[in-house]
Design an enzyme around this catalytic site. Structure first.
Site, PDB file in Angstrom:
ATOM      1  CE  LYS A 172      -1.552   2.901   2.625  1.00 48.04           C
ATOM      2  NZ  LYS A 172      -1.356   4.042   1.704  1.00 48.04           N
TER       3      LYS A 172
ATOM      4  CD  GLU B  81      13.340   0.673   9.213  1.00 57.28           C
ATOM      5  OE1 GLU B  81      13.857   1.709   9.645  1.00 57.28           O
ATOM      6  OE2 GLU B  81      13.883  -0.447   9.305  1.00 57.28           O
TER       7      GLU B  81
ATOM      8  CB  CYS C  36      13.167   8.970   8.476  1.00 54.51           C
ATOM      9  SG  CYS C  36      14.106   7.849   7.446  1.00 54.51           S
TER      10      CYS C  36
ATOM     11  CD  GLU D 134      10.241  12.621  11.487  1.00 50.71           C
ATOM     12  OE1 GLU D 134       9.027  12.368  11.490  1.00 50.71           O
ATOM     13  OE2 GLU D 134      11.044  12.032  10.756  1.00 50.71           O
TER      14      GLU D 134
HETATM   15  N1  LIG Z   1      12.644   5.187   9.525  1.00 47.76           N
HETATM   16  C1  LIG Z   1      12.489   5.142   8.213  1.00 47.76           C
HETATM   17  O1  LIG Z   1      13.073   4.318   7.531  1.00 47.76           O
HETATM   18  C2  LIG Z   1      11.579   6.109   7.511  1.00 47.76           C
HETATM   19  C3  LIG Z   1      11.694   6.238   6.125  1.00 47.76           C
HETATM   20  C4  LIG Z   1      10.870   7.159   5.467  1.00 47.76           C
HETATM   21  C5  LIG Z   1       9.944   7.912   6.190  1.00 47.76           C
HETATM   22  N2  LIG Z   1       9.864   7.757   7.523  1.00 47.76           N
HETATM   23  C6  LIG Z   1       8.923   8.561   8.293  1.00 47.76           C
HETATM   24  O2  LIG Z   1       7.692   8.710   7.574  1.00 47.76           O
HETATM   25  C7  LIG Z   1       7.081   9.943   7.899  1.00 47.76           C
HETATM   26  C8  LIG Z   1       6.706  10.664   6.623  1.00 47.76           C
HETATM   27  O3  LIG Z   1       5.928   9.858   5.832  1.00 47.76           O
HETATM   28  P1  LIG Z   1       4.329   9.953   5.807  1.00 47.76           P
HETATM   29  O4  LIG Z   1       3.888  11.361   6.040  1.00 47.76           O
HETATM   30  O5  LIG Z   1       3.886   9.257   4.570  1.00 47.76           O
HETATM   31  O6  LIG Z   1       3.954   9.110   7.092  1.00 47.76           O
HETATM   32  P2  LIG Z   1       2.522   8.569   7.527  1.00 47.76           P
HETATM   33  O7  LIG Z   1       2.728   7.831   8.800  1.00 47.76           O
HETATM   34  O8  LIG Z   1       1.489   9.626   7.508  1.00 47.76           O
HETATM   35  O9  LIG Z   1       2.124   7.572   6.365  1.00 47.76           O
HETATM   36  C9  LIG Z   1       2.930   6.473   6.005  1.00 47.76           C
HETATM   37  C10 LIG Z   1       2.075   5.461   5.295  1.00 47.76           C
HETATM   38  O10 LIG Z   1       1.102   4.980   6.211  1.00 47.76           O
HETATM   39  C11 LIG Z   1      -0.188   5.115   5.656  1.00 47.76           C
HETATM   40  N3  LIG Z   1      -1.134   5.321   6.741  1.00 47.76           N
HETATM   41  C12 LIG Z   1      -1.473   6.475   7.360  1.00 47.76           C
HETATM   42  N4  LIG Z   1      -2.400   6.225   8.320  1.00 47.76           N
HETATM   43  C13 LIG Z   1      -2.625   4.885   8.301  1.00 47.76           C
HETATM   44  C14 LIG Z   1      -3.475   4.007   9.048  1.00 47.76           C
HETATM   45  N5  LIG Z   1      -4.265   4.450  10.017  1.00 47.76           N
HETATM   46  N6  LIG Z   1      -3.447   2.694   8.752  1.00 47.76           N
HETATM   47  C15 LIG Z   1      -2.639   2.211   7.780  1.00 47.76           C
HETATM   48  N7  LIG Z   1      -1.821   2.991   7.038  1.00 47.76           N
HETATM   49  C16 LIG Z   1      -1.812   4.307   7.299  1.00 47.76           C
HETATM   50  C17 LIG Z   1      -0.066   6.278   4.697  1.00 47.76           C
HETATM   51  O11 LIG Z   1      -1.116   6.252   3.737  1.00 47.76           O
HETATM   52  C18 LIG Z   1       1.297   6.006   4.099  1.00 47.76           C
HETATM   53  O12 LIG Z   1       1.207   5.002   3.120  1.00 47.76           O
HETATM   54  C19 LIG Z   1       8.113  10.702   8.704  1.00 47.76           C
HETATM   55  O13 LIG Z   1       7.785  10.594  10.061  1.00 47.76           O
HETATM   56  C20 LIG Z   1       9.405   9.956   8.412  1.00 47.76           C
HETATM   57  O14 LIG Z   1      10.390  10.082   9.394  1.00 47.76           O
HETATM   58  C21 LIG Z   1      10.649   6.869   8.204  1.00 47.76           C
HETATM   59  O1  LIG Z   2      13.222   8.862   4.942  1.00 47.97           O
HETATM   60  C1  LIG Z   2      13.903   7.934   5.322  1.00 47.97           C
HETATM   61  C2  LIG Z   2      14.610   6.957   4.455  1.00 47.97           C
HETATM   62  C3  LIG Z   2      15.770   7.620   3.845  1.00 47.97           C
HETATM   63  C4  LIG Z   2      16.871   6.693   3.427  1.00 47.97           C
HETATM   64  O2  LIG Z   2      16.675   5.492   3.235  1.00 47.97           O
HETATM   65  O3  LIG Z   2      17.969   7.219   3.317  1.00 47.97           O
END
Ligand SMILES: NC(=O)c1ccc[n+]([C@@H]2O[C@H](COP(=O)([O-])OP(=O)(O)OC[C@H]3O[C@@H](n4cnc5c(N)ncnc54)[C@H](O)[C@@H]3O)[C@@H](O)[C@H]2O)c1
Ligand SMILES: O=CCCC(=O)O
Length: 490
Positions: free
Chosen positions: A184, A260, A294, A391
């Protein structure tokens, strides 16, 4: 970049759901819009999956599981290798789609294609290396056999900020391990994932092994899958808030989870650092992906004796970052992904200024269309400012100072997150002390970039559970079976 080429590439992306090897419209017939964050214009209408479609995708993944698990590891590896080659051959198309739907400059999108494709190549090489062990029990009698097998059908949920790499980082190890999946993607950036799904089909991934459901109602569609006993694994990349809720939902089935989540990376510059190198590292750690990462440096902690030199060089370099549509050849910073992301960045900056920070560069929302925000540097940021706790997800560098190593470590660890820390120092013993004392899953020593498909990516504390990439990445999709055998000489 011509408008015609943009239209042609977008038109080549499937905009339906991939379920059981077939491209289908949503069962409700509904679609949702995907926008270009540089202009706000609609790029495409994409099928909006319902809960029923989600369940059909899980049915397909469950039906394909046994056959895929039985496929020879070498065959799985070769399919992944072909996928790597096809993604690489279509790098320009992937980069353009990503730039159009997410905003980053084309050069950065190309870098993501190379990074994302590398997970396919890395796990193509890991598939034939899944192994177990045979050992003699400590008492010298029984034998212990340990085998690995695929976890089973997996739900993979990805964010918008790295639309290709976050998908390949999950799908590649799942495929290598022998797991089928339902992906998804984020509603803001489904196009890259849909194009990737088409490439996986071309690479020979059998029907039902990878299913993709785009939807504007994430919770309503994935909720029933997470409570379905046939699902065996949930791998999520996204915010800590959503991750926390999904962990609670996954508890019903005691699902294997990989999380993650968010980060709040400190970037430490010590008095013995090479300040020029630290500034170059800071640009990478802060401005890669426009700060929408992230692993983006979120808090610059600089020793008071080098703070002025570091700040003035960083301001000079960041002032040169051209903010423009990602397809513009001069663009170094694209727009932020949407209005709410930009509002949050602007709010964090104005809150910091109200708390006493000074703007050394940028700091105001430009007029005109698109969700642009300029490269910004804040100095004298108070330690209790909200911008140091949350963040930022934008091109803003808040700078504060420290007096000694103990204070630096205390400030760096003063966060509920623990994804990555960066530090610049030329003192080897200090570097080793930091590696042992910093509460982090990853540590960038004299570098502003740690991401590497051959390395275990992931965090501690509220930054997550599990690792993606490296030798560790495939373990997230493998179960361990232990077989106790009686003494063969008895
Ligand atoms: N640690 C890592 O590897 C990593 C990598 C990339 C992004 N991130 C984090 O992601 C965030 C940014 O991405 P975002 O805004 O898309 O995050 P988000 O949590 O809003 O959404 C992530 C995904 O989850 C889905 N989602 C949202 N609510 C949901 C629910 N209730 N049930 C199931 N799925 C749901 C979204 O549609 C999307 O596909 C930041 O906090 C960033 O740090 C972490
Ligand atoms: O946003 C987090 C993932 C970024 C990365 O894989 O370097």
């Amino acid at each position: 970049m011509t408008a015609l080429r943009e239209t042609e590439v977008i038109a080549s992306v499937p905009t339906c759901l991939l379920i059981g090897g077939e491209w289908r419209s949503a069962s409700s017939g509904r679609t949702f819009e995907v926008h270009d964050p540089s202009t706000g214009e609609v790029l495409a209408e994409v099928a909006d999956a319902t809960a029923e479609d989600g369940m059909a995708a899980l049915d397909a993944a469950v039906a394909a599981q046994a056959g895929w698990a039985d496929t020879a590891p070498r065959v799985r590896g070769e399919i992944l290798r072909r996928a790597f080659e096809l993604v690489t051959a279509r790098a320009d198309d992937f980069a353009l789609v990503m730039t159009l739907e997410m905003g980053k400059p084309l050069a950065e999108s190309r870098a993501e294609v190379a990074y994302g494709a590398e997970f396919l190549r890395w796990f193509s090489e890991e598939a034939p290396r899944i192994s177990g062990r045979y050992a003699t029990a400590p008492d010298g009698r029984n034998r212990l056999l340990v085998a690995k097998r695929p976890v089973g059908p997996s739900l993979l949920i990805t964010p918008w900020n790295f639309p290709l790499a976050m998908a390949t980082r999950k799908i590649a190890p799942a495929l290598a391990a022998g797991c089928t999946s339902v992906l998804k993607p984020a509603a803001l950036t489904p196009l890259t994932a849909l194009l990737f799904a088409e490439v996986l089909r071309e690479a020979g991934v059998p029907d039902g092994v990878v299913n993709v459901i785009s939807t504007s109602r994430a919770g309503a569609v994935t909720g029933p899958l997470i409570t379905d006993p046939r699902l065996r694994k949930l791998s999520f990349t996204g915010s800590t808030d959503v991750g926390r809720r999904l962990i609670a939902d996954a508890a019903h089935q005691v699902l294997r989870v990989s999380m993650e989540l968010g980060g709040n990376a400190p970037f430490l510059v010590f008095e013995d650092a090479d300040v020029d190198a630290a500034v170059e590292g800071a640009l990478l750690a802060k401005l890669r992906n426009g700060g929408e990462a992230c692993v983006a440096a979120n808090r610059f902690l600089v020793h008071e004796s080098v703070a002025d030199a570091f700040t003035s060089r960083l301001v000079d370099r960041m002032a040169g970052y051209v903010n423009a549509r990602g397809t513009d050849p001069d663009a170094m910073l694209g727009p932020l992904v949407d209005e709410s992301t930009r509002e949050k960045v602007a709010e964090l900056v104005s809150g910091a200024v109200e708390d006493g920070a000074r703007v050394a560069l940028g700091g105001s929302v430009p007029s005109g269309r698109g969700f642009f925000y300029p490269a910004t540097v804040l100095v004298d940021v108070p330690q209790d400012a909200r911008i140091l706790r949350e963040e930022i997800f934008g091109p803003v560098a808040p700078i504060t100072t420290f007096r000694d190593e103990n204070e630096a470590v205390r400030l760096a660890n003063a966060s509920e997150y623990g994804l990555v820390c960066f530090a610049y120092t030329r003192d080897l013993n200090r570097a080793l002390r930091l590696a042992e004392r910093l509460e982090t899953g990853m540590f960038g020593l004299n570098t502003g970039l740690v991401s590497n498909p051959a390395a275990p990516f992931g965090g501690v504390k509220q930054s997550g559970i599990g690792r993606e990439g490296g030798f560790e990445g495939i373990d997230e999709y493998l179960e361990t079976t232990y077989i106790g055998i009686s003494d063969p000489f008895a």
